[in-house]
Enzyme design. Structure first.
Site, PDB file in Angstrom:
ATOM      1  N   GLU A  78       0.817  -1.208   0.000  1.00  0.00           N
ATOM      2  CA  GLU A  78       0.000   0.000   0.000  1.00  0.00           C
ATOM      3  C   GLU A  78       0.859   1.270   0.000  1.00  0.00           C
ATOM      4  O   GLU A  78       0.522   2.260  -0.650  1.00  0.00           O
ATOM      5  CB  GLU A  78      -0.949   0.007   1.201  1.00  0.00           C
ATOM      6  CG  GLU A  78      -2.120  -0.951   1.067  1.00  0.00           C
ATOM      7  CD  GLU A  78      -1.751  -2.399   1.221  1.00  0.00           C
ATOM      8  OE1 GLU A  78      -2.493  -3.277   0.740  1.00  0.00           O
ATOM      9  OE2 GLU A  78      -0.691  -2.674   1.828  1.00  0.00           O
ATOM     10  N   HIS A 147     -10.141  -5.875   9.191  1.00  0.00           N
ATOM     11  CA  HIS A 147     -10.708  -5.637   7.860  1.00  0.00           C
ATOM     12  C   HIS A 147     -12.098  -5.004   7.937  1.00  0.00           C
ATOM     13  O   HIS A 147     -12.834  -5.033   6.945  1.00  0.00           O
ATOM     14  CB  HIS A 147     -10.844  -6.958   7.081  1.00  0.00           C
ATOM     15  CG  HIS A 147      -9.562  -7.686   6.848  1.00  0.00           C
ATOM     16  ND1 HIS A 147      -8.882  -8.328   7.850  1.00  0.00           N
ATOM     17  CD2 HIS A 147      -8.840  -7.877   5.705  1.00  0.00           C
ATOM     18  CE1 HIS A 147      -7.795  -8.897   7.347  1.00  0.00           C
ATOM     19  NE2 HIS A 147      -7.743  -8.633   6.057  1.00  0.00           N
TER      20      HIS A 147
END
Length: 345
Positions: A78, A147
């Protein structure tokens, strides 16, 4: 028919040429396709967005329509993805990043908060970072603590970032198109439970201006301000409250930063009671900012009852379905909180 379909927003933007029913995910994909078709500088990058079509299937067949140069699969990094996007934006491109889960932005926060958000200011306006970062957010899919978070307050706290949370398919398309047009970095938080939800989406110029809240429902007794998936739950709660003689206004800010303060304050002043609903944990959540806004303006004098926040618990999102559901507000919780606020005050 969902509550969101039953209660279209009150806006002052461009009128659509026509409307069709699309899912939220289809609306996002259509916005991406339209932006890429209109401007060769727009390209997509993220993990598994090309051949696989994205973790939630949002990018679909775009790689077949626009090619691998403009729909780019990336390594699992990321930090690298966002860093490359910042560089591309500075070089004149308009990257649209997909992060598989908003939680994973933690791996890229230096590039988001210290680079993308600040470069325009640090260089005296000589450079812009027209980057969009899309990220699925929220709980409800059994994805557990790492998540399932709602991190909008992280991004809203950073000067230089714009933050939007579309709650309908029409806004998923319209806000994304406006975000891609914007010369500054925009964070687009898409709730995972909304991807399969259907609603009317206009054809033609479907842009929704940033900093324009939506009045999803008009009422006289209480104003409910909600974001993301909580908008549909607030509308469901409003219908149930109506059977009890309680008439609720429902406001969807849509853009958290910059915030449409006027629409919110006018609605709160009109009813004198307000319930602020978010999925994120209570402590330092975005609804605290709206509560402060109300108390720091003349609207405070119009209040007939204390401001009430209804938020997620200050706990990591559990994996067990029953506990996951209990950790964030549900429709009955909104009904109960609003009923208490109206009946006791």
């Amino acid at each position: 028919m969902t509550a969101l379909q039953q209660a279209p927003a009150t806006t002052t933007g461009a009128q659509p040429d026509d409307e069709r029913v699309l899912t939220y995910a289809e609306a996002v994909r259509e916005a991406l396709a339209e932006a890429m078709g209109a401007d060769e500088r727009v390209f997509l990058l993220g993990e598994d967005i090309a051949t696989y079509g994205g973790a939630f299937g949002v990018t679909g067949d775009l790689v077949h329509r626009f090619g691998e140069d403009r729909v780019r699969d990336t390594p699992i990094s990321e930090l690298g993805i966002v860093g490359a996007s910042v560089g591309a934006a500075l070089a004149g491109m308009r990257p649209v990043v997909e992060i598989q889960f908003s939680d994973f932005t933690a791996q890229a926060m230096d590039q988001i908060a210290n680079q993308a958000a600040k470069i325009h200011f640090m260089l005296g306006g000589a450079a812009h970072v027209p980057m969009v970062l899309r990220a699925p957010t929220g709980s409800g899919t059994g994805a557990a603590a790492q998540h399932s978070q709602s991190l909008e307050s992280w991004f809203a706290h950073v000067p230089g970032l714009k933050v939007v949370m579309p709650a309908t398919p029409a806004d998923a398309k319209g806000l994304l198109l406006s975000a891609i047009d914007d010369p500054n970095p925009v964070i687009v938080l898409e709730h995972k439970l909304l991807y399969k939800q259907s609603g009317d989406v206009p054809e033609g110029d479907a842009r929704v201006p940033l900093q324009q809240a939506a009045v999803r429902r008009h009422g006289e007794d209480i104003t409910i301000v909600a974001t993301g998936v909580m908008v549909s739950r607030a509308l469901e709660a409003a219908e149930q409250l109506q059977t009890q003689g309680v008439d609720a206004t429902v406001i969807d800010p849509r853009t958290l930063k910059p915030l449409d303060e006027t629409t919110i304050l006018q609605a709160v002043a009109a009813t004198g009671r307000t319930l602020l609903v978010q999925e994120a944990p209570r402590t330092a959540g975005f609804m605290s900012e709206i509560a402060a806004l109300i108390t720091e303006t003349d609207t405070f004098g119009a209040l007939r009852a204390p401001i009430r926040r209804l938020c997620g618990l200050d706990v990591p999102i559990p994996y067990a379905p029953q506990l996951e559901k209990a950790a964030v507000p549900q429709t009955p919780d909104i009904v109960a909180a609003a009923t208490e606020l109206v009946k006791e005050w």
